[in-house]
Design a protein around this motif. Sequence first.
Motif, short mmCIF file in Angstrom:
data_model
loop_
_atom_site.label_atom_id
_atom_site.label_comp_id
_atom_site.label_asym_id
_atom_site.label_seq_id
_atom_site.Cartn_x
_atom_site.Cartn_y
_atom_site.Cartn_z
N ILE A 190 -12.97 -120.86 8.15
CA ILE A 190 -12.68 -120.08 9.35
C ILE A 190 -13.27 -120.80 10.55
O ILE A 190 -14.37 -121.34 10.49
N ILE A 191 -12.50 -120.85 11.60
CA ILE A 191 -12.97 -121.42 12.87
C ILE A 191 -13.55 -120.27 13.67
O ILE A 191 -12.92 -119.21 13.81
N THR A 192 -14.75 -120.46 14.18
CA THR A 192 -15.50 -119.35 14.78
C THR A 192 -15.44 -119.38 16.31
O THR A 192 -16.46 -119.28 16.98
N ARG B 126 -5.75 -116.27 14.49
CA ARG B 126 -4.90 -117.23 13.79
C ARG B 126 -4.21 -116.53 12.62
O ARG B 126 -4.73 -115.56 12.08
N VAL B 127 -3.07 -117.05 12.23
CA VAL B 127 -2.31 -116.47 11.12
C VAL B 127 -3.02 -116.82 9.81
O VAL B 127 -3.25 -117.99 9.51
N LEU B 128 -3.37 -115.80 9.05
CA LEU B 128 -3.97 -115.97 7.73
C LEU B 128 -2.89 -115.91 6.65
O LEU B 128 -2.89 -116.66 5.69
N GLN B 129 -1.95 -114.98 6.83
CA GLN B 129 -0.87 -114.78 5.87
C GLN B 129 0.37 -114.36 6.63
O GLN B 129 0.29 -113.58 7.58
N ASP B 130 1.52 -114.88 6.22
CA ASP B 130 2.78 -114.50 6.84
C ASP B 130 3.85 -114.53 5.76
O ASP B 130 4.28 -115.59 5.32
N ASP B 131 4.24 -113.35 5.29
CA ASP B 131 5.29 -113.27 4.27
C ASP B 131 6.33 -112.24 4.69
O ASP B 131 6.33 -111.79 5.82
N ALA B 132 7.19 -111.87 3.77
CA ALA B 132 8.30 -110.98 4.10
C ALA B 132 7.85 -109.58 4.52
O ALA B 132 8.55 -108.90 5.26
N ASP B 133 6.67 -109.15 4.05
CA ASP B 133 6.23 -107.78 4.30
C ASP B 133 5.23 -107.63 5.44
O ASP B 133 5.23 -106.64 6.16
N ALA C 126 -12.70 -115.08 14.16
CA ALA C 126 -14.12 -115.05 13.78
C ALA C 126 -14.95 -115.59 14.93
O ALA C 126 -14.52 -116.48 15.67
N ALA C 127 -16.14 -115.03 15.07
CA ALA C 127 -17.06 -115.49 16.11
C ALA C 127 -18.48 -115.07 15.74
O ALA C 127 -18.69 -114.06 15.07
N PHE C 128 -19.41 -115.89 16.16
CA PHE C 128 -20.82 -115.52 16.03
C PHE C 128 -21.18 -114.63 17.20
O PHE C 128 -20.87 -114.93 18.35
N GLU D 268 -12.64 -110.47 12.38
CA GLU D 268 -11.72 -109.37 12.70
C GLU D 268 -10.34 -109.73 12.19
O GLU D 268 -9.96 -110.91 12.19
N GLY D 269 -9.60 -108.74 11.75
CA GLY D 269 -8.24 -108.98 11.29
C GLY D 269 -7.33 -107.85 11.69
O GLY D 269 -7.77 -106.72 11.90
N LYS D 270 -6.04 -108.18 11.82
CA LYS D 270 -5.06 -107.14 12.12
C LYS D 270 -3.80 -107.39 11.31
O LYS D 270 -3.44 -108.52 11.01
#
Length: 144
Positions: free
Chosen positions: A55-57, A62-69, A76-78, A86-88
């Motif tokens: 992870i770049i902090t 950034r896109v972690l996963q991108d699929d059909a659903d 990420a940050a210090f 954080e994720g959405k």
Amino acid sequence: MKLLLVLCFSMFASAAMACTDFSGNYRNGEGVQTQIQQSGCTSVTFSNVEGTGTIITDGQFRVLQDDADVRILTSAAFVGATLNLEGKFEYKQPAPPEMPSEYIAKRFSMVYTKSNSGDVVAVMSVYNSQNQVIYSLTDSYSKL
């Protein structure tokens, strides 16, 4: 006086740039070993039996996963002595009508802290679209 101001500013700047070093080998309560390698305050790499991820902090999503659903974005940050992830979730298909919206995950956060003994504690929380916690988990990683 000028020298004193310069010294004070440089001490403040270096304190602001400092981050907790999470590098080391750890084991969680289930016996899974994880190795953490950190490159200053710019990135953190986690390796265990499930694989390796970096992870770049810099706080940028950034896109972690991108699929059909679903598309999952993370940042990420210090922040002080913690590493905040954080994720959405961006769903590509609507949820079934029988699924109450308060049970649909919209975002998550993971906060990593390091104890005085060198252990790492991770607190994960998952939130719905009303910003209510729908799931929370605390995991400890003992320093090896």
